[in-house]
Design a protein around this motif. Structure first.
Motif, PDB file in Angstrom:
ATOM      1  N   PRO A 203      36.723  18.042   7.344  1.00 23.32           N
ATOM      2  CA  PRO A 203      36.992  16.630   7.039  1.00 23.32           C
ATOM      3  C   PRO A 203      36.919  16.310   5.554  1.00 23.32           C
ATOM      4  O   PRO A 203      37.734  15.560   5.025  1.00 23.32           O
ATOM      5  CB  PRO A 203      35.877  15.909   7.834  1.00 23.32           C
ATOM      6  CG  PRO A 203      35.579  16.818   8.969  1.00 23.32           C
ATOM      7  CD  PRO A 203      35.773  18.216   8.447  1.00 23.32           C
ATOM      8  N   ALA A 204      35.945  16.887   4.874  1.00 18.32           N
ATOM      9  CA  ALA A 204      35.855  16.635   3.425  1.00 18.32           C
ATOM     10  C   ALA A 204      37.044  17.250   2.703  1.00 18.32           C
ATOM     11  O   ALA A 204      37.554  16.702   1.722  1.00 18.32           O
ATOM     12  CB  ALA A 204      34.545  17.208   2.881  1.00 18.32           C
ATOM     13  N   GLY A 205      37.513  18.420   3.207  1.00 18.26           N
ATOM     14  CA  GLY A 205      38.661  19.061   2.583  1.00 18.26           C
ATOM     15  C   GLY A 205      39.943  18.272   2.775  1.00 18.26           C
ATOM     16  O   GLY A 205      40.905  18.439   2.032  1.00 18.26           O
ATOM     17  N   VAL A 206      39.978  17.422   3.793  1.00 16.73           N
ATOM     18  CA  VAL A 206      41.153  16.566   4.005  1.00 16.73           C
ATOM     19  C   VAL A 206      41.024  15.269   3.219  1.00 16.73           C
ATOM     20  O   VAL A 206      41.983  14.786   2.620  1.00 16.73           O
ATOM     21  CB  VAL A 206      41.308  16.257   5.513  1.00 16.73           C
ATOM     22  CG1 VAL A 206      42.437  15.271   5.731  1.00 16.73           C
ATOM     23  CG2 VAL A 206      41.568  17.546   6.277  1.00 16.73           C
ATOM     24  N   ALA A 207      39.831  14.706   3.194  1.00 16.66           N
ATOM     25  CA  ALA A 207      39.639  13.405   2.551  1.00 16.66           C
ATOM     26  C   ALA A 207      39.818  13.489   1.042  1.00 16.66           C
ATOM     27  O   ALA A 207      40.456  12.617   0.438  1.00 16.66           O
ATOM     28  CB  ALA A 207      38.247  12.861   2.889  1.00 16.66           C
ATOM     29  N   VAL A 208      39.289  14.522   0.427  1.00 10.75           N
ATOM     30  CA  VAL A 208      39.355  14.626  -1.043  1.00 10.75           C
ATOM     31  C   VAL A 208      40.797  14.712  -1.544  1.00 10.75           C
ATOM     32  O   VAL A 208      41.179  13.964  -2.461  1.00 10.75           O
ATOM     33  CB  VAL A 208      38.518  15.823  -1.535  1.00 10.75           C
ATOM     34  CG1 VAL A 208      38.739  16.061  -3.023  1.00 10.75           C
ATOM     35  CG2 VAL A 208      37.044  15.583  -1.247  1.00 10.75           C
ATOM     36  N   PRO A 209      41.664  15.596  -0.995  1.00  9.90           N
ATOM     37  CA  PRO A 209      43.051  15.613  -1.474  1.00  9.90           C
ATOM     38  C   PRO A 209      43.781  14.295  -1.252  1.00  9.90           C
ATOM     39  O   PRO A 209      44.604  13.895  -2.080  1.00  9.90           O
ATOM     40  CB  PRO A 209      43.698  16.748  -0.659  1.00  9.90           C
ATOM     41  CG  PRO A 209      42.564  17.628  -0.268  1.00  9.90           C
ATOM     42  CD  PRO A 209      41.416  16.701  -0.047  1.00  9.90           C
ATOM     43  N   ILE A 210      43.476  13.602  -0.144  1.00  6.45           N
ATOM     44  CA  ILE A 210      44.135  12.321   0.111  1.00  6.45           C
ATOM     45  C   ILE A 210      43.736  11.303  -0.951  1.00  6.45           C
ATOM     46  O   ILE A 210      44.576  10.564  -1.485  1.00  6.45           O
ATOM     47  CB  ILE A 210      43.774  11.812   1.522  1.00  6.45           C
ATOM     48  CG1 ILE A 210      44.437  12.707   2.577  1.00  6.45           C
ATOM     49  CG2 ILE A 210      44.204  10.363   1.690  1.00  6.45           C
ATOM     50  CD1 ILE A 210      44.099  12.319   3.991  1.00  6.45           C
ATOM     51  N   VAL A 211      42.450  11.252  -1.275  1.00  2.92           N
ATOM     52  CA  VAL A 211      41.988  10.317  -2.310  1.00  2.92           C
ATOM     53  C   VAL A 211      42.630  10.644  -3.661  1.00  2.92           C
ATOM     54  O   VAL A 211      43.090   9.749  -4.383  1.00  2.92           O
ATOM     55  CB  VAL A 211      40.452  10.356  -2.415  1.00  2.92           C
ATOM     56  CG1 VAL A 211      39.977   9.552  -3.614  1.00  2.92           C
ATOM     57  CG2 VAL A 211      39.826   9.829  -1.140  1.00  2.92           C
ATOM     58  N   LEU A 213      45.494  12.176  -4.150  1.00  2.12           N
ATOM     59  CA  LEU A 213      46.914  11.835  -4.080  1.00  2.12           C
ATOM     60  C   LEU A 213      47.126  10.333  -4.249  1.00  2.12           C
ATOM     61  O   LEU A 213      48.046   9.901  -4.962  1.00  2.12           O
ATOM     62  CB  LEU A 213      47.487  12.316  -2.746  1.00  2.12           C
ATOM     63  CG  LEU A 213      48.972  12.006  -2.493  1.00  2.12           C
ATOM     64  CD1 LEU A 213      49.846  12.653  -3.567  1.00  2.12           C
ATOM     65  CD2 LEU A 213      49.397  12.459  -1.109  1.00  2.12           C
ATOM     66  N   VAL A 214      46.280   9.530  -3.597  1.00  4.24           N
ATOM     67  CA  VAL A 214      46.421   8.073  -3.712  1.00  4.24           C
ATOM     68  C   VAL A 214      46.201   7.628  -5.159  1.00  4.24           C
ATOM     69  O   VAL A 214      46.961   6.809  -5.695  1.00  4.24           O
ATOM     70  CB  VAL A 214      45.434   7.372  -2.754  1.00  4.24           C
ATOM     71  CG1 VAL A 214      45.383   5.878  -3.039  1.00  4.24           C
ATOM     72  CG2 VAL A 214      45.830   7.615  -1.307  1.00  4.24           C
ATOM     73  N   LEU A 215      45.164   8.157  -5.793  1.00  5.79           N
ATOM     74  CA  LEU A 215      44.911   7.803  -7.190  1.00  5.79           C
ATOM     75  C   LEU A 215      46.059   8.224  -8.095  1.00  5.79           C
ATOM     76  O   LEU A 215      46.441   7.498  -9.023  1.00  5.79           O
ATOM     77  CB  LEU A 215      43.604   8.453  -7.658  1.00  5.79           C
ATOM     78  CG  LEU A 215      42.315   7.963  -6.986  1.00  5.79           C
ATOM     79  CD1 LEU A 215      41.121   8.753  -7.480  1.00  5.79           C
ATOM     80  CD2 LEU A 215      42.110   6.470  -7.234  1.00  5.79           C
ATOM     81  N   PHE A 216      46.628   9.403  -7.811  1.00  8.73           N
ATOM     82  CA  PHE A 216      47.762   9.873  -8.612  1.00  8.73           C
ATOM     83  C   PHE A 216      48.962   8.947  -8.446  1.00  8.73           C
ATOM     84  O   PHE A 216      49.629   8.587  -9.433  1.00  8.73           O
ATOM     85  CB  PHE A 216      48.122  11.295  -8.197  1.00  8.73           C
ATOM     86  CG  PHE A 216      49.362  11.822  -8.862  1.00  8.73           C
ATOM     87  CD1 PHE A 216      49.339  12.231 -10.190  1.00  8.73           C
ATOM     88  CD2 PHE A 216      50.560  11.900  -8.165  1.00  8.73           C
ATOM     89  CE1 PHE A 216      50.481  12.711 -10.800  1.00  8.73           C
ATOM     90  CE2 PHE A 216      51.708  12.382  -8.764  1.00  8.73           C
ATOM     91  CZ  PHE A 216      51.673  12.786 -10.088  1.00  8.73           C
ATOM     92  N   LEU A 217      49.255   8.541  -7.210  1.00  9.32           N
ATOM     93  CA  LEU A 217      50.395   7.649  -6.972  1.00  9.32           C
ATOM     94  C   LEU A 217      50.178   6.287  -7.624  1.00  9.32           C
ATOM     95  O   LEU A 217      51.113   5.689  -8.175  1.00  9.32           O
ATOM     96  CB  LEU A 217      50.615   7.483  -5.466  1.00  9.32           C
ATOM     97  CG  LEU A 217      51.073   8.747  -4.711  1.00  9.32           C
ATOM     98  CD1 LEU A 217      51.183   8.464  -3.224  1.00  9.32           C
ATOM     99  CD2 LEU A 217      52.421   9.234  -5.254  1.00  9.32           C
ATOM    100  N   VAL A 218      48.926   5.781  -7.584  1.00 11.91           N
ATOM    101  CA  VAL A 218      48.638   4.500  -8.234  1.00 11.91           C
ATOM    102  C   VAL A 218      48.845   4.610  -9.741  1.00 11.91           C
ATOM    103  O   VAL A 218      49.435   3.721 -10.375  1.00 11.91           O
ATOM    104  CB  VAL A 218      47.195   4.065  -7.911  1.00 11.91           C
ATOM    105  CG1 VAL A 218      46.789   2.875  -8.772  1.00 11.91           C
ATOM    106  CG2 VAL A 218      47.065   3.702  -6.440  1.00 11.91           C
ATOM    107  N   ALA A 219      48.386   5.724 -10.325  1.00 15.54           N
ATOM    108  CA  ALA A 219      48.554   5.908 -11.762  1.00 15.54           C
ATOM    109  C   ALA A 219      50.027   6.020 -12.139  1.00 15.54           C
ATOM    110  O   ALA A 219      50.482   5.420 -13.128  1.00 15.54           O
ATOM    111  CB  ALA A 219      47.797   7.161 -12.219  1.00 15.54           C
ATOM    112  N   VAL A 220      50.805   6.793 -11.345  1.00 11.52           N
ATOM    113  CA  VAL A 220      52.238   6.928 -11.617  1.00 11.52           C
ATOM    114  C   VAL A 220      52.941   5.587 -11.487  1.00 11.52           C
ATOM    115  O   VAL A 220      53.799   5.230 -12.299  1.00 11.52           O
ATOM    116  CB  VAL A 220      52.862   7.972 -10.676  1.00 11.52           C
ATOM    117  CG1 VAL A 220      54.381   7.961 -10.792  1.00 11.52           C
ATOM    118  CG2 VAL A 220      52.323   9.358 -10.993  1.00 11.52           C
TER     119      VAL A 220
END
Length: 311
Positions: A203-211, A213-220
């Protein structure tokens, strides 16, 4: 007849002993154990140790201790204390032991010789939707192992002390271990993966990449909006500059001065320059700019207009 009454009295005293006075000792097969009398004596003349009311060791003052029956070669008496050492224990040594010292029968010590627990295995049974799974800790447990306790652990966390544990989607642990324990040993199963959680995807391995990715998309997205806003402002400024340049150029071609343009229409006619004068102005433009540094940042059209005016 007297012998009969003596034996009867001994049996009666043995079975009338309060069970609360007995001590329980666990020992492992093959180990040694020391049994102590329940009280001490300043001096002793006779000692007899019994196992389940059968004499297994006898000693009289001035002589040697004699081990009897199955205890021959495996027992030894400590004469100053009356304690009995038994070596190479077997399951058959389990039972009640008590000494008779100087014709006084002392309290019972109960010895339980048990086997070390075996290594357990784990079996899993899940429903069709893999939403509920039962894990069972399995081992061939008999009375020879004594009281056995089960433990289910995930890392350092204790989950259950039952033989079986039920898992649901709420159990996010990656793996489990079943442990068996008795009074003389403990043993653990191999680590068993959680059948409900897909292996390799914690679960942690799934949650961290999602977070991330979301931060990256917000920054872009923020960067793209900022670039679009800058382009729009730049486009408006360029259009304004081009329009200003075209207006100044039209005024210059028509011989209108900048002061006339800024103050409004003027009734006086505006002088027009000849082509020869234009050539003269172009040749002296650089020298004119050097003499008027305040005009250096003007656009070429406005600078040329003011050059015509001043010259």
């Amino acid at each position: 007849m007297s012998a009969f009454w003596t034996v009867s009295a001994v049996l009666l005293l043995y079975f009338m002993q309060d069970s609360d006075c007995s001590r329980l000792i666990y020992a492992k097969i093959g180990d040694s154990v020391i049994l102590h009398p329940s009280q001490t004596f300043e001096s002793m003349s006779t000692i007899t140790w019994m196992h389940n009311m059968n004499a297994i060791m006898q000693w009289r003052s001035g002589g040697d201790a004699v081990c009897l029956g199955d205890f021959i070669g495996r027992c030894r008496l400590d004469k100053p204390t009356g304690s009995l050492l038994i070596k190479h224990l077997t399951v058959e040594d389990t039972g009640k032991y008590n000494p008779e010292i100087d014709n006084k029968i002392l309290d019972v010590t109960e010895l339980w010789v048990i086997k070390p627990v075996p290594k357990p295995t784990v079996s899993a049974e899940c429903n069709n939707g893999m939403s509920v799974c039962d894990l069972t800790c399995e081992a061939n447990i008999t009375s020879h192992f004594g009281p056995v306790m089960y433990r289910w652990e995930a890392g350092d966390k204790l989950l259950s002390t039952n033989m079986k544990i039920s898992l649901t989607r709420n159990n996010m642990e990656r793996s489990f271990v079943c442990k068996l324990q008795n009074h003389v040993s403990n043993s653990s199963s191999d680590e068993v993966p959680n059948p409900i959680v897909p292996q390799g995807i914690h679960p942690a391995g799934v949650a961290v990449p999602i977070v991330v990715l979301v931060l990256f998309l917000v920054a872009v997205g923020s960067y793209m909006r900022q670039r679009n806003d800058e382009k729009q402002v730049q486009t408006v400024e360029e259009v304004h500059v081009k329009r200003s340049a075209l207006s100044l150029k039209a005024l210059r071609n028509n011989g209108v001065s900048l002061e006339s343009f800024e103050s409004g229409p003027s009734p006086s006619p505006v002088r027009k320059f000849s082509s020869a004068r234009e050539i003269y102005l172009q040749d002296d433009e650089e020298r004119w700019v050097q003499n008027h540094p305040e005009y250096r940042n003007l656009t070429p059209e406005l600078r040329e207009f003011r050059l015509h005016r001043d010259l």
